[in-house]
Design an enzyme around this catalytic site. Structure first.
Site, PDB file in Angstrom:
ATOM      1  N   ASP A  83       2.617   4.196   3.880  1.00 27.54           N
ATOM      2  CA  ASP A  83       2.595   5.457   3.136  1.00 27.54           C
ATOM      3  C   ASP A  83       3.786   6.317   3.556  1.00 27.54           C
ATOM      4  OD1 ASP A  83       1.076   7.704   1.624  1.00 27.54           O
ATOM      5  OD2 ASP A  83       1.456   8.571   3.594  1.00 27.54           O
ATOM      6  N   ASP A 124       4.377   6.428  -3.628  1.00 28.39           N
ATOM      7  CA  ASP A 124       4.677   6.593  -2.201  1.00 28.39           C
ATOM      8  C   ASP A 124       3.827   5.704  -1.296  1.00 28.39           C
ATOM      9  OD1 ASP A 124       2.311   7.852  -2.626  1.00 28.39           O
ATOM     10  OD2 ASP A 124       2.791   9.672  -1.499  1.00 28.39           O
ATOM     11  N   GLU A 125       3.155   4.706  -1.859  1.00 26.98           N
ATOM     12  CA  GLU A 125       2.280   3.877  -1.031  1.00 26.98           C
ATOM     13  C   GLU A 125       2.295   2.430  -1.527  1.00 26.98           C
ATOM     14  OE1 GLU A 125      -1.222   6.072   0.394  1.00 26.98           O
ATOM     15  OE2 GLU A 125      -2.383   4.311  -0.159  1.00 26.98           O
TER      16      GLU A 125
END
Length: 417
Positions: A14, A113-114
């Site tokens: 993350d 974002d992950e």
């Protein structure tokens, strides 16, 4: 319990305060030292803070989800609007970096974002997976100056739980099945457990289940009787077991096509609300058609304006014949609206098509000779939009004052490009 359970080396990585970190990269600011906030839209005082740097959270107590008007006026604070195209570009570059370590099939991009990465089998090339994960973390920081947190586990679920519960405080955490009793079972309330929403939590609470340990020690048949296949997943997830394969959704059966939007003003009449619902149905149906999927269950959610004391409803209808026809989905939503709408100003809408199956299973009806023609018309409209842009062909309602499709076409992910 764990004899046949997956035991791979999966990480969930993350990017910390991703939007703020990207802005820091773009503006040459140190996201760990400068109080940065990314605000959805400066022209709206109630606009949401999409990301805040650590100093912004610690010094000014502004975090993701805070409102623009809550940010104090201080010379140290740096405010920016989102630059979604740049954020997506950086996300793709980070995925390319991950691809330096593993093949594409071992990467599952979960959000901008992950990502999940399966490091199983990379030992001979890169050494112990734990060391490889930390090396990847350092490479991302060296190349993009974006800090990250990594959770590691024997499957995707455990990697995600290790990330959310521990690694976001410590930057790295590795969980094994042996950690389940001490790290997973104490989780309470249940909505703190990934994959359990407020509604499911309420139902479980009513059954006398208040922690993950309670859930793990509930009879499997009782859970399956109450939740169906979801009961089976809840039980095994409470033991940290997840059979999802890389690239598949973590919770099988959770696939849906949905769309939600926060309206830019209060919509006060049924006619105005239906305008937006029709635009959203068009988008949901198009995505289902492109994936050659049809669905039986159609859901409509509506949130009332805070000026009308908030609240709202979320209801579903399951139809006999699965569909990806825009107008059939719309008609169901219209009936749901007429049934549950309390004639108060609306500010939020959501639509979903679930209970999916392959379009190839669609039956042609002897009593609906227009069905195939409508399907071909929908496909033709989809092709035009794919080739010439989403606004190249719109329904007339989109050109009314209530329409949102034109203004939203200038956005990416609901925010400025």
């Amino acid at each position: 319990m764990y004899e046949n359970a997956p035991n791979r080396s999966v990480i969930c990585i993350d990017m910390r305060c991703f939007y703020a970190s990207c802005i820091g990269l773009l503006e040459n600011l140190d996201v760990m030292k400068v109080p940065i906030a990314v605000v959805g839209n400066f022209s709206q005082k109630g606009s949401v803070v999409l990301a805040a740097s650590p100093p912004m959270k610690e010094r000014f107590h502004i975090k993701t989800g805070s409102r623009y008007y809550e940010i104090p006026k201080h010379p140290d604070i740096r405010l920016f609007e989102p630059k979604m195209e740049f954020f997506v570009k950086i996300s793709m570059e980070i995925t390319r970096l991950l691809n330096d370590f593993v093949p594409k099939e071992a990467i599952h991009v979960y959000s901008v974002d992950e990502s999940f990465v399966d490091l199983t089998g990379t030992e001979k090339l890169w050494g112990p997976p734990e060391e490889t994960a930390k090396y990847m973390q350092q490479r991302i920081y060296d190349q993009f100056q974006i800090p990250s947190a990594i959770g590691m586990g024997p499957n995707m679920l455990m990697a995600k739980l290790a990330l959310d519960i521990e690694a976001k405080k410590t930057d790295f955490a590795k969980w094994t099945y042996a950690d389940v009793p001490t790290k997973l079972w104490p989780i309470s309330p249940l909505s703190d457990m990934w994959g359990i929403g407020r509604r499911t939590e309420r139902t479980l609470n009513n059954m006398g289940i208040f922690s993950v340990k309670d859930l793990a020690h509930t009879d499997l048949k009782t859970l399956e009787k109450r939740f169906g296949i979801m009961g089976n997943q809840l039980y095994y997830h409470a033991w940290g077991i997840d059979y999802s394969k890389m690239g598949a959704p973590i919770m099988q059966g959770q696939i849906s096509y949905g769309k939600g939007q926060m309206l830019m003003r209060d919509y006060r009449s049924r006619k105005e609300i239906l305008t937006v619902i029709l635009e959203m149905c068009e988008d949901v149906a198009r995505r289902a058609r492109e994936a050659q999927q049809i669905g039986r269950t159609i859901s409509l959610g509506l949130g009332y304006s805070k000026d009308a004391f908030g609240g709202g409803f979320h209801h579903s209808r399951t139809i006999y014949e699965p569909t990806n026809d825009t107008m059939k989905i719309y008609k169901v939503c219209e009936r749901l609206l007429d049934e549950f709408y309390a004639e108060r100003p609306a500010r939020q809408l959501s639509i979903a098509l679930t209970n999916l199956e392959s379009e190839h299973s669609m039956q042609l009806s002897l009593f609906d000779d227009q069905k195939w023609r409508k399907r071909k018309l929908g496909a033709a409209m989809d092709k035009i939009r794919t080739k010439y842009g989403s606004t190249s062909i719109l329904r007339a309602v989109s050109y009314t004052e209530a329409g949102t499709a034109l203004s939203r076409s200038a956005l990416l992910g609901g925010h400025k490009k």
